[in-house]
Design a protein around this motif. Structure first.
Motif: not given
Length: 244
Positions: A150-169, A195-203
Motif C-alpha cells: 500500500a505504501r509503495y502503491a501510493q508512491t508509484m500511483g499503481q498497485g498489483p492485481r493480487r498478492i499471493t503468499v507461498r512457501d517458495t524455495r 521484506l520492505d526491499y522485496l516488496v519494492a523490488h517486485e513493485m
C-alpha cells in the motif's frame, strides 16, 4: 533405433558412500546440459546431479563418488532444521521468539513476553503447535506485505492485481506479466528492511519487467536500503529455510 529408446530409464537417485557416510544424490537429466554437475541445496539439503543427454549412469555414479568429500563438506554447511515445537527459537522480523506451549485448551496464538523474552504463545494440543505457529506467521507476513505494498502503491500511483503468499524455495518474490505479486512467507522471519526491499523490488517490476538500468534506478529511488537488504539475504537467506 534411437539411443534414447534403447537406454534404461534413469534411477531417481544414486546412493554413494564416502568415509562411512551414505549420501543420496537425485538424478536430473537435461538435454541442454553440457557436462555433469553437482549442487547441494542450502534450502533443503538435497544433493542434485545434472546429466547431459548421452552421459551413462555408470559414469554419473563414478563422478558422484569421486566428489564424496565435496558433498560431505557442503552438507555440513546446510543449516540444521528447527521445527515449530515448544522451546524452539524462531526469528520473527529478525528477533528471536521462543515458542511457548502454555496449555492444552484451545486458545488464541499470540505474540507475548515470557520471562522477559519475546515469545510465540500457543494454547492447543501438542500435535497442533506447529500449525498454530505457522498460521500466526502467515497472518503476520500478510499484514506486513499489505502495508508495504500500500505504501509503495501510493508512491508509484499503481498497485498489483493480487498478492499471493507461498512457501517458495528458489525465489523470495516474483511479479507476473498480469501484475500479480508472489512472496515467500519466510520473509516474516527476516528483519523488516528485507521484506520492505522485496516488496519494492517486485513493485518496480510493475513498471519494468526486467532488470535493466532503468529498473535499478527506479528501485533505488523507491527503496533506500537495496544494498543492505541484498547483503543480508546473501549472508543469511539460506537459514530462513531451516524453520518449520
Amino acid at each position: 533405433m534411437p539411443l534414447a529408446l534403447l537406454r534404461r530409464p534413469d534411477p531417481e537417485h544414486l546412493d554413494i558412500v564416502h568415509e562411512g557416510e551414505s549420501f543420496r544424490v537425485a538424478v536430473r537429466r537435461r538435454p541442454s546440459a553440457r557436462r555433469l554437475t553437482l549442487r547441494v541445496s542450502q534450502a533443503t539439503g538435497e544433493v542434485i546431479m545434472t546429466l547431459p543427454a548421452r552421459t551413462a549412469i555408470a559414469t554419473a555414479q563414478r563422478f558422484a563418488k569421486s566428489h564424496g568429500g565435496w558433498i560431505a563438506a557442503r552438507l555440513a554447511r546446510v543449516p540444521e532444521r528447527v521445527p515449530f515445537a515448544a522451546g524452539a527459537a524462531v526469528p520473527l522480523r529478525g528477533v528471536p521468539h521462543r515458542i511457548v506451549h502454555r496449555g492444552l485448551r484451545s486458545g488464541a496464538t499470540m505474540l507475548d513476553f515470557v520471562e522477559g523474552e519475546p515469545a510465540i504463545s500457543v494454547s492447543c494440543e501438542a500435535a497442533h503447535v506447529a500449525r498454530r505457529v505457522r498460521d500466526l506467521l502467515d497472518r503476520e507476513v500478510r499484514r506486513d506485505l499489505s502495508a508495504a505494498v500500500a505504501r509503495y502503491a501510493q508512491t508509484m500511483g499503481q498497485g498489483p492485481r493480487r498478492i499471493t503468499v507461498r512457501d517458495t524455495r528458489s525465489r523470495w518474490g516474483s511479479c507476473t506479466a498480469r501484475g500479480e505479486l508472489n512472496f515467500s512467507w519466510r520473509l516474516i522471519l527476516a528483519p523488516p528492511l528485507v521484506l520492505d526491499y522485496l516488496v519494492a523490488h517486485e513493485m518496480t517490476h510493475l513498471r519494468e519487467m526486467n532488470h535493466s538500468n532503468r529498473f535499478w534506478t527506479l528501485l533505488g529511488e523507491l527503496c533506500p536500503h537495496v544494498d543492505e537488504a541484498e547483503a543480508w539475504l546473501k549472508r543469511n537467506g539460506a537459514t530462513l529455510h531451516c524453520y518449520g
